[in-house]
Design a protein around this motif. Structure first.
Motif, PDB file in Angstrom:
ATOM      1  N   TRP A 156       0.765  -1.146  -0.021  1.00  0.00           N
ATOM      2  CA  TRP A 156      -0.226  -0.087  -0.026  1.00  0.00           C
ATOM      3  C   TRP A 156       0.964   1.253  -0.059  1.00  0.00           C
ATOM      4  CZ3 TRP A 156      -4.037  -1.047   4.251  1.00  0.00           C
ATOM      5  CH2 TRP A 156      -4.918  -2.294   3.996  1.00  0.00           C
TER       6      TRP A 156
ATOM      7  N   LEU B  38      -6.725   4.281   8.079  1.00  0.00           N
ATOM      8  CA  LEU B  38      -6.809   2.927   7.527  1.00  0.00           C
ATOM      9  C   LEU B  38      -7.380   1.998   8.269  1.00  0.00           C
ATOM     10  CD1 LEU B  38      -3.399   2.824   5.318  1.00  0.00           C
ATOM     11  CD2 LEU B  38      -5.853   3.478   4.488  1.00  0.00           C
TER      12      LEU B  38
ATOM     13  N   PHE C 210     -12.048  -3.755   3.599  1.00  0.00           N
ATOM     14  CA  PHE C 210     -10.709  -4.201   2.626  1.00  0.00           C
ATOM     15  C   PHE C 210     -11.055  -5.462   1.909  1.00  0.00           C
ATOM     16  CE2 PHE C 210      -8.444  -0.657   4.468  1.00  0.00           C
ATOM     17  CZ  PHE C 210      -8.414   0.388   3.543  1.00  0.00           C
TER      18      PHE C 210
ATOM     19  N   LYS D  36     -12.083  -3.768  -1.539  1.00  0.00           N
ATOM     20  CA  LYS D  36     -11.615  -4.995  -2.156  1.00  0.00           C
ATOM     21  C   LYS D  36     -11.360  -4.448  -3.409  1.00  0.00           C
ATOM     22  CE  LYS D  36     -10.760  -9.709  -2.658  1.00  0.00           C
ATOM     23  NZ  LYS D  36     -11.318 -11.091  -2.820  1.00  0.00           N
TER      24      LYS D  36
ATOM     25  N   LEU E  27      -8.399  -1.535  -3.786  1.00  0.00           N
ATOM     26  CA  LEU E  27      -7.033  -1.924  -3.479  1.00  0.00           C
ATOM     27  C   LEU E  27      -6.647  -2.915  -4.596  1.00  0.00           C
ATOM     28  CD1 LEU E  27      -7.132  -3.128   0.561  1.00  0.00           C
ATOM     29  CD2 LEU E  27      -6.199  -0.947  -0.715  1.00  0.00           C
ATOM     30  N   THR E  28      -7.503  -3.725  -5.071  1.00  0.00           N
ATOM     31  CA  THR E  28      -7.092  -4.594  -6.259  1.00  0.00           C
ATOM     32  C   THR E  28      -6.469  -3.743  -7.472  1.00  0.00           C
ATOM     33  OG1 THR E  28      -8.452  -6.416  -5.551  1.00  0.00           O
ATOM     34  CG2 THR E  28      -7.693  -6.191  -7.734  1.00  0.00           C
TER      35      THR E  28
ATOM     36  N   LEU F  45      -5.638  -0.377  -7.456  1.00  0.00           N
ATOM     37  CA  LEU F  45      -4.455   0.242  -6.785  1.00  0.00           C
ATOM     38  C   LEU F  45      -3.077  -0.450  -7.314  1.00  0.00           C
ATOM     39  CD1 LEU F  45      -3.647   2.711  -5.690  1.00  0.00           C
ATOM     40  CD2 LEU F  45      -3.511   1.656  -3.258  1.00  0.00           C
ATOM     41  N   GLN F  46      -3.412  -1.608  -6.918  1.00  0.00           N
ATOM     42  CA  GLN F  46      -2.252  -2.525  -7.133  1.00  0.00           C
ATOM     43  C   GLN F  46      -1.947  -2.602  -8.624  1.00  0.00           C
ATOM     44  OE1 GLN F  46      -2.121  -5.982  -4.929  1.00  0.00           O
ATOM     45  NE2 GLN F  46      -0.598  -6.839  -5.984  1.00  0.00           N
TER      46      GLN F  46
ATOM     47  N   LEU G 207      -8.458   6.651   1.522  1.00  0.00           N
ATOM     48  CA  LEU G 207      -8.432   6.103   0.490  1.00  0.00           C
ATOM     49  C   LEU G 207      -7.563   6.793  -0.546  1.00  0.00           C
ATOM     50  CD1 LEU G 207     -11.659   3.692  -0.156  1.00  0.00           C
ATOM     51  CD2 LEU G 207      -9.719   3.141   1.111  1.00  0.00           C
TER      52      LEU G 207
ATOM     53  N   LEU H 135      -4.310   7.155   0.422  1.00  0.00           N
ATOM     54  CA  LEU H 135      -3.472   5.970  -0.048  1.00  0.00           C
ATOM     55  C   LEU H 135      -3.088   5.895  -1.369  1.00  0.00           C
ATOM     56  CD1 LEU H 135      -2.419   3.242   0.861  1.00  0.00           C
ATOM     57  CD2 LEU H 135      -4.982   2.238   0.801  1.00  0.00           C
ATOM     58  N   TRP H 136      -3.970   6.315  -2.267  1.00  0.00           N
ATOM     59  CA  TRP H 136      -3.661   6.456  -3.619  1.00  0.00           C
ATOM     60  C   TRP H 136      -2.612   7.256  -3.831  1.00  0.00           C
ATOM     61  CZ3 TRP H 136      -7.910   8.885  -7.711  1.00  0.00           C
ATOM     62  CH2 TRP H 136      -7.518   8.751  -9.145  1.00  0.00           C
TER      63      TRP H 136
ATOM     64  N   GLN I 130       0.793   5.904  -2.982  1.00  0.00           N
ATOM     65  CA  GLN I 130       1.029   4.721  -3.766  1.00  0.00           C
ATOM     66  C   GLN I 130       1.581   5.425  -5.171  1.00  0.00           C
ATOM     67  OE1 GLN I 130       1.202   1.651  -3.033  1.00  0.00           O
ATOM     68  NE2 GLN I 130       1.873   0.854  -5.122  1.00  0.00           N
TER      69      GLN I 130
END
Length: 313
Positions: A57, A121, A128, A134, A137-138, A140-141, A159, A162-163, A166
């Motif tokens: 993350w 978070l 999540f 979910k 996060l998927t 984002l990865q 969120l 977090l974006w 990243q």
């Protein structure tokens, strides 16, 4: 008055000794000295996910050097303010809190660059593991530049932060920055956004809050100068940059950005250039002035010619 001064000095010296011998500090320095944030993240005791997932993350970047710019500790708690210098030339600021000791545990982590906070978070918990959380996060990865992320994170500042964390330094940073919303907590991205949006009052308010939180850090001033140059806002910051450099005359990056903003504003007077010449040397100042105008592809103005000649003023 003398007794009060002596007692204050004695307290200061004792505090310095305690911090110097702090097992928490020793461990924190060792973790940061690894060149990675992962050992520090592995100490967190807040977000109920495996450390390897949390590390994905928060983008791991190579730490070239670091400074612990603030620290306090008692038997039950510690708090540390950290400046990170990354191998790509970037600078970041963190506030860490937790349980002290050689095996310290983090119960809070705030990234002043992105506004990412671990406790925010943690409030998501099982969200999540399914549904919108979910999916976010998927994506984002797998696709951090996907436009759909803005919809999935809409109304969720944690969120969005977090974006941005990243995407720091990545092509998707511009998209993540545009989607951010205010949270009331100071963050460096807010400086950039205010300068981009030409909101001078907002910029001054955000700058003031950041300097209260982070302290009079020369590298925060350096970042502000970089943003101001990029968005042609030196008129807002050039005076503060000069004053900051006078407080930190040994900081060469700050001297350089303060000089560039000074030249961009075509400031009259000689005091600042005289001070730079005395501190950096006439030759170094001359090189910096010539380089600036070469990059602008314009001739050096007559007013600055005396400082653009090596060995002269």
């Amino acid at each position: 008055m003398t007794d009060r001064f002596f007692l204050s000095l004695l307290f200061f010296l004792l505090a310095q000794t305690v911090f110097a011998d702090s097992r928490t500090l020793v461990s924190l320095r060792a973790d940061l000295g690894s060149g990675s944030l992962q050992p520090v993240l592995a100490r967190q005791a807040l977000v109920p996910v495996p450390d390897r997932v949390l590390a994905r993350w928060v983008q791991d970047v190579d730490i070239e050097q670091f400074a612990i710019t603030g620290f306090n500790e008692n038997r039950d708690r510690f708090a540390a303010r950290v400046r990170l210098h990354f191998s790509d030339g970037g600078v970041g600021f963190l506030r860490l809190e937790g349980e002290p000791g050689a095996r310290y545990r983090l119960t809070e982590w705030y990234d002043y660059s992105s506004g990412l906070q671990l406790s925010d978070l943690a409030s998501y918990g099982d969200e999540f593991e399914a549904g919108k959380g979910k999916a976010f996060l998927t994506m984002l990865q797998d696709s951090p530049g996907a436009a759909e992320l803005a919809d999935l994170a809409a109304g969720e500042p944690a969120l969005l932060a977090l974006w941005l964390a990243q995407c720091s330094g990545q092509p998707c940073e511009e998209q993540a920055l545009a989607a951010q919303t205010g949270t009331g907590k100071p963050a460096v991205w807010q400086l950039k956004q205010a300068l981009m949006a030409s909101e001078q009052n907002a910029y001054r308010e955000i700058s003031g809050k950041l300097h209260v939180a982070i302290g009079d850090d020369p590298y925060l001033w350096w970042l502000e100068g970089q943003f101001a140059l990029s968005h042609e806002r030196c008129g807002w910051v050039h005076s503060a940059l000069r004053q900051a450099w006078l407080r930190h005359p040994d900081n060469r990056p700050l001297a350089d950005v303060a000089l560039q903003c000074h030249l961009a504003m075509m400031q009259q007077g000689t005091a600042f250039l005289d001070a730079l010449s005395e501190s950096l040397g006439a030759d170094a100042l001359a090189i910096a002035i010539r380089r600036y105008y070469q990059q602008q592809n314009v001739s050096i103005p007559a007013d600055y010619q005396p400082w653009a000649q090596p060995g002269e003023k």
